[in-house]
Design an enzyme around this catalytic site. Structure first.
Site, PDB file in Angstrom:
ATOM      1  N   ARG A 284       9.413  69.391  32.112  1.00 29.69           N
ATOM      2  CA  ARG A 284       8.153  68.896  31.501  1.00 29.69           C
ATOM      3  C   ARG A 284       8.211  68.845  29.966  1.00 29.69           C
ATOM      4  O   ARG A 284       7.186  68.791  29.300  1.00 29.69           O
ATOM      5  CB  ARG A 284       6.928  69.741  31.899  1.00 29.69           C
ATOM      6  CG  ARG A 284       6.556  69.700  33.329  1.00 29.69           C
ATOM      7  CD  ARG A 284       6.250  68.327  33.876  1.00 29.69           C
ATOM      8  NE  ARG A 284       6.216  68.411  35.299  1.00 29.69           N
ATOM      9  CZ  ARG A 284       7.301  68.270  36.089  1.00 29.69           C
ATOM     10  NH1 ARG A 284       8.466  67.962  35.579  1.00 29.69           N
ATOM     11  NH2 ARG A 284       7.195  68.382  37.370  1.00 29.69           N
TER      12      ARG A 284
ATOM     13  N   SER B 166      -1.109  69.122  37.584  1.00 28.02           N
ATOM     14  CA  SER B 166      -0.905  70.571  37.464  1.00 28.02           C
ATOM     15  C   SER B 166      -1.293  71.010  36.063  1.00 28.02           C
ATOM     16  O   SER B 166      -0.832  70.433  35.080  1.00 28.02           O
ATOM     17  CB  SER B 166       0.565  70.926  37.707  1.00 28.02           C
ATOM     18  OG  SER B 166       0.893  70.631  39.030  1.00 28.02           O
TER      19      SER B 166
ATOM     20  N   GLU C 153       0.076  72.680  30.809  1.00 32.82           N
ATOM     21  CA  GLU C 153       0.893  71.460  30.830  1.00 32.82           C
ATOM     22  C   GLU C 153       0.213  70.296  30.082  1.00 32.82           C
ATOM     23  O   GLU C 153       0.861  69.633  29.273  1.00 32.82           O
ATOM     24  CB  GLU C 153       1.231  71.065  32.268  1.00 32.82           C
ATOM     25  CG  GLU C 153       2.205  69.894  32.324  1.00 32.82           C
ATOM     26  CD  GLU C 153       2.480  69.403  33.740  1.00 32.82           C
ATOM     27  OE1 GLU C 153       2.790  70.215  34.605  1.00 32.82           O
ATOM     28  OE2 GLU C 153       2.372  68.179  33.943  1.00 32.82           O
TER      29      GLU C 153
END
Ligand SMILES: Cc1cc2nc3c(=O)[nH]c(=O)nc-3n(C[C@H](O)[C@H](O)[C@H](O)COP(=O)(O)OP(=O)(O)OC[C@H]3O[C@@H](n4cnc5c(N)ncnc54)[C@H](O)[C@@H]3O)c2cc1C
Length: 329
Positions: free
Chosen positions: A147, A223, A324
């Protein structure tokens, strides 16, 4: 998420020339600049953004060789997946159903169900705001990690992505690494790319991870927390807090001496289960990692819930969770 205030200035750019004009305008007028794709991985503060928001809308998908596609940063990601699958090109079929634009995917190194864009991106074309020119960054230069990338971690804000080049596998077999996906096709002959993409969308839908009109569980940023990566040695402490042995904890190898723990497991074992939260902001009823706007939530509500979860997990397991989505404003 449907939260957050306005941008002071806003424009859409549809060509590389317009990118240059927008960047120059912000510089000349001393305005901060934020590059917007589809807005699906953002948490925008209630006061909004005091500067120029540039929405990237460069279009076009062009074939550049065997399995090679050049894609404009403003193309819709999920429509691109459909296009690749229809062309019998393998490599992105497990990433079906992820909302957002093409340009956002290398930035966030998007991944799901056993695939990550880092595996198939060959190069990224971008405007380098520091040098004031367009540059082409090959995969290694993009420094993709879980990520993370050059674009969001090493040099955040420096590049405006305008085009992404993919190298996909012609007539390739689909990727079936993810257990839930494997189970769907057990005992059957190898599924087609299209069947895998449809299965992924079905799984996503069942978890509220597909954008569906009227499904408040999908009013999220996907998420909300990353899966924390830890030293193997630290696992004893987490296991002791959980009242189990280190090898009894769910985990994935994450390189030399390190493991990745599922953030969802940490939340659940710290009491933050599906449906948690009394107010307008709460945990999705179908996915522990998605914080949702149930209707009328503000960014402050989402941030309060975030802080409560981060604190709770830290107190219970001594693990620090990282957000995130990108905070704007
Ligand atoms: C329901 C749902 C499910 C999701 N599931 C997943 C999933 O399974 N896996 C996953 O990885 N993500 C998932 N996400 C998160 C999100 O879809 C991805 O991160 C997506 O790639 C973000 O793209 P975007 O265009 O919407 O980016 P935005 O949200 O607009 O921006 C995200 C970041 O990228 C930057 N950016 C965007 N475009 C450009 C550009 N052209 N140039 C430079 N910087 C740019 C922005 O400045 C910002 O920092 C999900 C989100 C939702 C809402």
């Amino acid at each position: 998420m449907g939260v957050g205030g306005p941008a002071r200035y806003f424009c859409e750019v549809r060509s590389e020339e317009e990118v240059v004009v927008a960047v120059a305008w912000a510089k000349k007028h001393g305005q901060r600049l934020f590059v917007l794709g589809g807005g699906s991985n953002l948490l925008v503060r209630d006061a909004g953004f005091d500067g120029l928001v540039v929405r990237v809308d460069l279009r076009g998908i062009e074939v550049c060789g065997d399995g090679c596609l050049n894609v404009g940063a403003g193309e819709n990601w999920d429509a691109f997946v459909d296009r690749a699958v229809a062309m019998d090109l393998a490599g992105v079929e497990c990433l079906a159903g992820i909302p957002g634009s093409m340009g956002g995917t290398p930035v966030q190194n998007v991944g799901a169900y056993g695939q990550e864009v880092a595996e198939t991106i060959e190069e990224v074309r971008a405007f380098d705001r520091m040098k004031g020119e367009f540059v082409v960054l090959v995969r290694a230069a993009c420094r993709f990690r879980y990520r993370e990338s050059l674009f969001n971690s090493d040099e955040p804000g420096r590049y405006v992505v305008t085009q992404v080049r993919f190298r996909l596998r012609k007539e390739g077999v689909p990727t079936l690494r993810y257990a839930e996906l494997q189970r769907r096709f057990t005992g059957r002959q190898m599924p087609t790319l299209k069947e895998v993409a449809s299965a992924v969308r079905e799984i996503r839908r069942s978890k509220g991870m597909l954008l569906v009109e009227g499904d408040s569980d999908s009013r999220s940023a996907g998420s909300f927390f990353k899966n924390p990566v830890m030293e193997v040695g630290d696992m004893e402490r987490v296991a002791a807090a959980a009242g189990t042995e280190a090898d009894g904890l769910p985990q994935w190898p994450a390189g030399e001496g390190r493991v990745k723990l599922p953030a969802a497991w940490l939340l659940e074992h710290a009491g933050f289960v599906k449906g948690y939260g009394e107010g307008a902001a709460g945990i999705s009823t179908r996915h522990t990692l998605a914080l949702t706007n149930r209707g009328g939530a503000t960014c402050a509500d989402i941030e309060r819930l975030q802080d409560e979860i981060v604190r709770g997990v830290r107190e219970r397991f001594g693990v620090r969770l990282e957000r995130e989505p990108v905070l704007v404003g």
